[in-house]
Write a protein that holds these residues in place. Structure first.
Motif, PDB file in Angstrom:
ATOM      1  N   ARG A  14       0.915  -1.405  -0.101  1.00 45.35           N
ATOM      2  CA  ARG A  14      -0.056   0.245  -0.160  1.00 45.35           C
ATOM      3  C   ARG A  14       1.063   0.290   0.268  1.00 45.35           C
ATOM      4  O   ARG A  14       0.370   2.422  -1.134  1.00 45.35           O
ATOM      5  CB  ARG A  14      -0.916   0.056   1.432  1.00 45.35           C
ATOM      6  CG  ARG A  14      -1.992   1.265   1.245  1.00 45.35           C
ATOM      7  CD  ARG A  14      -2.728   1.746   2.644  1.00 45.35           C
ATOM      8  NE  ARG A  14      -3.671   2.320   2.470  1.00 45.35           N
ATOM      9  CZ  ARG A  14      -3.019   3.420   2.685  1.00 45.35           C
ATOM     10  NH1 ARG A  14      -2.159   4.199   1.849  1.00 45.35           N
ATOM     11  NH2 ARG A  14      -4.185   4.737   2.380  1.00 45.35           N
ATOM     12  N   THR A  15       2.108   1.425   0.750  1.00 41.10           N
ATOM     13  CA  THR A  15       2.777   2.530   0.568  1.00 41.10           C
ATOM     14  C   THR A  15       3.637   2.913  -0.811  1.00 41.10           C
ATOM     15  O   THR A  15       3.012   3.610  -0.894  1.00 41.10           O
ATOM     16  CB  THR A  15       4.181   2.890   1.897  1.00 41.10           C
ATOM     17  OG1 THR A  15       3.021   1.604   2.870  1.00 41.10           O
ATOM     18  CG2 THR A  15       4.513   3.598   1.987  1.00 41.10           C
ATOM     19  N   THR A  40       1.231   4.003  -3.089  1.00 44.21           N
ATOM     20  CA  THR A  40       1.164   5.554  -2.851  1.00 44.21           C
ATOM     21  C   THR A  40       1.888   6.159  -3.264  1.00 44.21           C
ATOM     22  O   THR A  40       1.801   7.491  -3.145  1.00 44.21           O
ATOM     23  CB  THR A  40       0.044   5.624  -1.116  1.00 44.21           C
ATOM     24  OG1 THR A  40       0.967   5.183  -1.170  1.00 44.21           O
ATOM     25  CG2 THR A  40      -1.200   4.802  -1.480  1.00 44.21           C
ATOM     26  N   PHE A  51      -7.011   0.165   1.523  1.00 42.88           N
ATOM     27  CA  PHE A  51      -6.669   1.170   0.269  1.00 42.88           C
ATOM     28  C   PHE A  51      -8.161   2.229   0.366  1.00 42.88           C
ATOM     29  O   PHE A  51      -8.171   3.499   0.603  1.00 42.88           O
ATOM     30  CB  PHE A  51      -6.688   0.805  -1.215  1.00 42.88           C
ATOM     31  CG  PHE A  51      -5.918   0.208  -1.339  1.00 42.88           C
ATOM     32  CD1 PHE A  51      -4.424   1.109  -1.762  1.00 42.88           C
ATOM     33  CD2 PHE A  51      -5.158  -0.957  -2.353  1.00 42.88           C
ATOM     34  CE1 PHE A  51      -3.356   0.602  -1.890  1.00 42.88           C
ATOM     35  CE2 PHE A  51      -4.527  -2.037  -1.738  1.00 42.88           C
ATOM     36  CZ  PHE A  51      -3.057  -0.718  -2.360  1.00 42.88           C
ATOM     37  N   LEU A  80      -8.474   6.348  -2.847  1.00 43.60           N
ATOM     38  CA  LEU A  80      -7.350   6.840  -3.375  1.00 43.60           C
ATOM     39  C   LEU A  80      -6.591   7.936  -4.356  1.00 43.60           C
ATOM     40  O   LEU A  80      -7.440   7.455  -5.746  1.00 43.60           O
ATOM     41  CB  LEU A  80      -5.713   5.492  -3.326  1.00 43.60           C
ATOM     42  CG  LEU A  80      -5.526   4.198  -2.470  1.00 43.60           C
ATOM     43  CD1 LEU A  80      -4.410   4.045  -3.525  1.00 43.60           C
ATOM     44  CD2 LEU A  80      -4.735   4.910  -1.107  1.00 43.60           C
ATOM     45  N   GLN A  81      -6.233   8.784  -4.172  1.00 44.48           N
ATOM     46  CA  GLN A  81      -5.980   9.823  -5.123  1.00 44.48           C
ATOM     47  C   GLN A  81      -7.317  10.340  -5.397  1.00 44.48           C
ATOM     48  O   GLN A  81      -7.471  10.336  -7.255  1.00 44.48           O
ATOM     49  CB  GLN A  81      -5.368   9.880  -6.130  1.00 44.48           C
ATOM     50  CG  GLN A  81      -3.587   9.946  -6.074  1.00 44.48           C
ATOM     51  CD  GLN A  81      -2.670   9.474  -7.268  1.00 44.48           C
ATOM     52  OE1 GLN A  81      -2.753  10.397  -8.518  1.00 44.48           O
ATOM     53  NE2 GLN A  81      -1.072   8.972  -7.000  1.00 44.48           N
TER      54      GLN A  81
END
Length: 192
Positions: A45-46, A49, A88, A91-92
């Motif tokens: 996940r890191t 991102t 999650f 995101l964005q």
């Protein structure tokens, strides 16, 4: 050596007790391997991102799709699916979706539809080479919690030493053209 094993066992126990009950079964089912996978999901996940080009893989329906890859058993992938989906959420400014697919299915997808992929089952050399080649040619973040996969060309993994840290294959990063945020690269162990 005995002291290190006891220390790791204590650390593993504390980690298991600090996570929600449904996730604890991930640790207890397979011990060390499952623990690597769970920690790997967090690092995945890191890493995703940290991908500065992630916005380019947002589909027309404003969704980022992440894939959990297996070859012949989706049992672990199904366990990880909810954990990853919960982490999650969004995101964005895009919705996210986590799908479980076979390696064959993933290899048939256009790379621009893959926001990131996580390997849930050890792959043989040919399978791994095909997947790494696709992640470079049609750039997307590819992550594996399995030992030795980063050295085989997978972009991201984890290094377990005194501490757990991200592990990045620099050659794959350069060849894929992916652009990862500098803070992630600073904390990652880099394989050349």
């Amino acid at each position: 050596m005995q002291h290190i094993r006891r220390w790791f066992a204590c650390l593993l126990t504390l980690t298991v007790l600090s996570v929600p009950a449904p996730v604890q079964s991930l640790y207890l089912a397979d011990g060390y391997g499952q623990h690597r996978a769970y920690v790997g999901l967090k690092l995945f996940r890191t890493l995703v991102t940290s991908d500065l080009g992630l916005h380019e893989r947002i589909a027309q329906d404003q969704t980022l799709v992440f894939y959990l890859i297996h070859v012949n058993s989706d049992e672990d992938a199904q366990l990880y699916r909810q954990v990853l989906a919960d982490s999650f959420e969004q995101l964005q400014n895009a919705k996210t979706r986590v799908e479980v697919v076979t390696l064959e299915e993933l290899l048939a997808l256009p790379g621009k539809q893959i926001a990131g992929a996580f390997i849930t089952q050890p792959l043989n050399d040919d399978e791994l080479k095909a997947l790494v080649a696709k992640s470079i040619a049609e750039p997307f973040v590819l992550f594996s919690p399995f030992e030795g996969d980063v050295e085989q060309g997978v972009l991201g993994g984890l290094s377990v030493q005194a501490t757990v840290r991200p592990y990045i294959n620099l050659r794959t990063l350069k060849r894929s053209g992916l652009n990862i945020k500098s803070f992630y690269m600073k904390v990652a162990i880099q394989y050349e």
